[in-house]
Design an enzyme around this catalytic site. Structure first.
Site, PDB file in Angstrom:
ATOM      1  N   SER A   1      51.168  45.289  45.341  1.00  0.00           N
ATOM      2  CA  SER A   1      52.297  45.663  46.182  1.00  0.00           C
ATOM      3  C   SER A   1      53.369  46.275  45.306  1.00  0.00           C
ATOM      4  O   SER A   1      53.427  46.017  44.094  1.00  0.00           O
ATOM      5  CB  SER A   1      52.843  44.410  46.883  1.00  0.00           C
TER       6      SER A   1
ATOM      7  N   ARG B   1      39.779  31.885  55.967  1.00  0.00           N
ATOM      8  CA  ARG B   1      39.706  30.512  56.472  1.00  0.00           C
ATOM      9  C   ARG B   1      39.334  30.451  57.950  1.00  0.00           C
ATOM     10  O   ARG B   1      38.515  29.633  58.358  1.00  0.00           O
ATOM     11  CB  ARG B   1      41.054  29.813  56.249  1.00  0.00           C
TER      12      ARG B   1
ATOM     13  N   ASP C   1      38.843  28.745  51.555  1.00  0.00           N
ATOM     14  CA  ASP C   1      40.248  28.762  51.129  1.00  0.00           C
ATOM     15  C   ASP C   1      40.253  29.203  49.670  1.00  0.00           C
ATOM     16  O   ASP C   1      39.743  28.493  48.797  1.00  0.00           O
ATOM     17  CB  ASP C   1      40.856  27.370  51.275  1.00  0.00           C
TER      18      ASP C   1
ATOM     19  N   LYS D   1      53.020  38.094  43.114  1.00  0.00           N
ATOM     20  CA  LYS D   1      52.586  39.466  42.841  1.00  0.00           C
ATOM     21  C   LYS D   1      52.961  39.893  41.427  1.00  0.00           C
ATOM     22  O   LYS D   1      52.190  40.611  40.765  1.00  0.00           O
ATOM     23  CB  LYS D   1      53.188  40.431  43.869  1.00  0.00           C
TER      24      LYS D   1
ATOM     25  N   SER E   1      39.750  38.458  57.326  1.00  0.00           N
ATOM     26  CA  SER E   1      39.804  38.239  58.769  1.00  0.00           C
ATOM     27  C   SER E   1      40.904  39.029  59.457  1.00  0.00           C
ATOM     28  O   SER E   1      40.887  39.180  60.681  1.00  0.00           O
ATOM     29  CB  SER E   1      39.980  36.747  59.073  1.00  0.00           C
TER      30      SER E   1
ATOM     31  N   TYR F   1      56.336  35.096  47.323  1.00  0.00           N
ATOM     32  CA  TYR F   1      55.362  36.191  47.340  1.00  0.00           C
ATOM     33  C   TYR F   1      55.602  37.136  46.165  1.00  0.00           C
ATOM     34  O   TYR F   1      54.652  37.535  45.474  1.00  0.00           O
ATOM     35  CB  TYR F   1      55.474  36.926  48.668  1.00  0.00           C
TER      36      TYR F   1
END
Length: 343
Positions: free
Chosen positions: A142, A38, A63, A159, A15, A155
Site C-alpha cells: 500500500s 477464514r 487464519d 505495512k 474471499s 494497519y
C-alpha cells in the site's frame, strides 16, 4: 504438442476485495488457485468464481495469523496441485480509530494478521520454493507502507513492517543468487468490502480517501507483478505515486496536511449507526454472514482503469524512449550549433 502445466497460485485473503479479484484474474489464465481465508461463505463463492473462469480452485479455511495452519495449508496445496509457482500475500485486517482508542489486544491482532500473516505465508512458500530454485512471492502492499495516516495506525505500522522485512528478504535472495523472486505491489485506496466490516470507533462511516479505484485494477497489477517479479516493487494509481513522492520530498509538510484533512476524508457524511459485522476476530462471512464479493459500496465513485499502472509496468521502455529522445534533441542542437559556426 505437449500442453504446459497450469500455474499453481496461492492467494491469501481470497474471499473478498483485492484477494477475490486477484483469484478471478489468475483463474482467467487457467491457473490452479488455492484460496486461503477464514469465512466459508466467501471461500465457497470464490471457488465458484475460479471454476467459472476456467481455473481449478482449492478453498481452505485458514487464519493466516496461525503459522501452523498456514504450513498445513501449504502442504495440502502441494499434495493437491503440485509445486506452488506463485504465492500472493494479501490478507489483512484493521481498526479504524485514533491510536489511544485501540485496545492492545486489537493492535496485536492487526499486526499478527496483516504483518505476521505475510511472514508466515512467505516462510511456507520459501521452504518449498528454495530447494526447487523456482517461484515468486508477491507482497500486496500500500502507499501506507511508506506514508502513515491518522486513524489507521495499526494497519500502517504493519505495512511499514512488511516493507522493511521484504527489503531484507530480497537482499538475502539476491545474495544467494536465487531464482526465487519476491516483489511488492503498492496499492491506492480501493473500493473493497473492508469499509463495511472494519472495526470503527469514529462517529461517521469509514470510506477510502479519493481517488478510489476498483479492485480489478489492483488484481491486474498483481498478476503482472507475478509474471515480471524482477522489479522490486510496482506503484499502482496516480495517488500512490503522488503520495510516495510527496512523502520523500516533504514529509513534514505532508504530516500537517494529513492532520488537517485525513480525519474528514476518511469518513462519509453518514453516522456510524449500529455496529456492522466486524472481521477483526471472526470472519464477517461466517455463521450468520454472507458473501461480500470483491467490491464495496463505492462503485459510483471508483475508477476501473488508469494510465499509471501501464506506465509503471513499462518503465524500462519509457526510459529508453526518453533517452533516445534526449539523444535526438542533443544531436539536433549540435547540428544547429555547427550551422551557426559555419555562417
Amino acid at each position: 504438442m505437449k500442453r504446459n502445466k497450469p500455474s499453481v497460485v496461492v492467494v491469501t485473503g481470497a474471499s473478498g476485495g483485492v484477494g477475490r479479484a486477484t483469484a478471478r484474474a489468475f483463474a482467467s489464465r487457467g491457473a490452479c488457485v488455492a484460496l486461503l481465508a477464514r469465512g466459508r461463505k466467501g471461500l465457497d463463492a470464490a471457488a465458484a468464481d475460479v471454476r467459472d473462469r476456467g481455473g481449478e480452485p482449492l478453498a481452505l479455511s485458514v487464519d493466516v495469523a496461525d503459522h501452523r495452519a498456514v504450513t498445513e495449508a501449504a502442504n495440502r496445496i502441494e499434495e493437491t496441485f503440485g509445486p506452488v509457482d506463485v504465492w500472493v500475500n494479501n490478507a489483512f485486517t484493521g481498526v479504524f480509530a485514533p491510536f489511544v482508542e485501540i485496545e492492545p489486544d486489537e493492535f496485536r491482532r492487526v499486526t499478527e494478521v496483516t504483518y505476521l500473516g505475510y511472514v508466515y505465508g512467505t516462510h511456507a512458500a520459501l521452504t518449498r520454493m528454495l530447494p526447487r530454485d523456482h517461484g515468486t512471492i508477491v507482497q500486496v502492499g500500500s502507499a501506507l507502507a511508506y506514508r502513515g495516516i491518522p486513524l489507521q495506525s495499526a494497519y500502517c505500522g504493519a505495512k511499514h513492517a512488511i516493507q522493511g522485512w521484504n527489503e531484507a528478504l530480497r537482499c538475502e535472495l539476491l545474495h544467494q543468487r536465487s531464482k526465487v523472486r519476491t516483489t511488492m505491489v503498492q496499492l491506492p485506496a480501493l473500493n473493497t468490502p473492508q469499509f463495511g466490516w472494519v472495526l470503527s470507533r469514529m462517529p461517521r462511516r469509514p470510506q477510502p480517501v479519493a481517488p478510489i479505484y476498483e479492485p480489478e485494477l489492483a488484481a491486474r497489477a498483481i498478476v503482472h507483478a507475478a509474471a515480471h517479479p524482477r522489479r522490486r516493487e510496482y506503484w499502482v494509481g496516480g495517488s500512490t505515486v503522488a503520495t510516495l513522492l510527496a512523502n520523500a520530498v516533504a514529509p513534514g509538510l505532508l504530516d500537517r496536511y494529513l492532520a488537517r484533512t485525513a480525519f474528514a476524508s476518511q469518513q462519509t457524511d453518514e453516522p456510524q449507526g449500529p455496529l456492522p459485522p466486524v472481521n477483526l476476530w471472526h470472519p464477517a462471512d461466517g455463521d450468520g454472514g454472507h458473501d461480500y464479493g470483491a467490491h464495496g459500496t463505492f462503485d459510483d465513485r471508483a475508477h476501473a482503469h488508469g494510465p499509471q499502472p501501464w506506465l509503471s509496468q513499462h518503465r524500462g521502455t519509457l526510459a529508453a524512449g526518453a533517452a533516445l529522445a534526449a539523444a535526438a534533441l542533443a544531436a539536433a542542437r549540435l547540428r544547429t550549433d555547427h550551422g551557426c559556426h559555419d555562417r
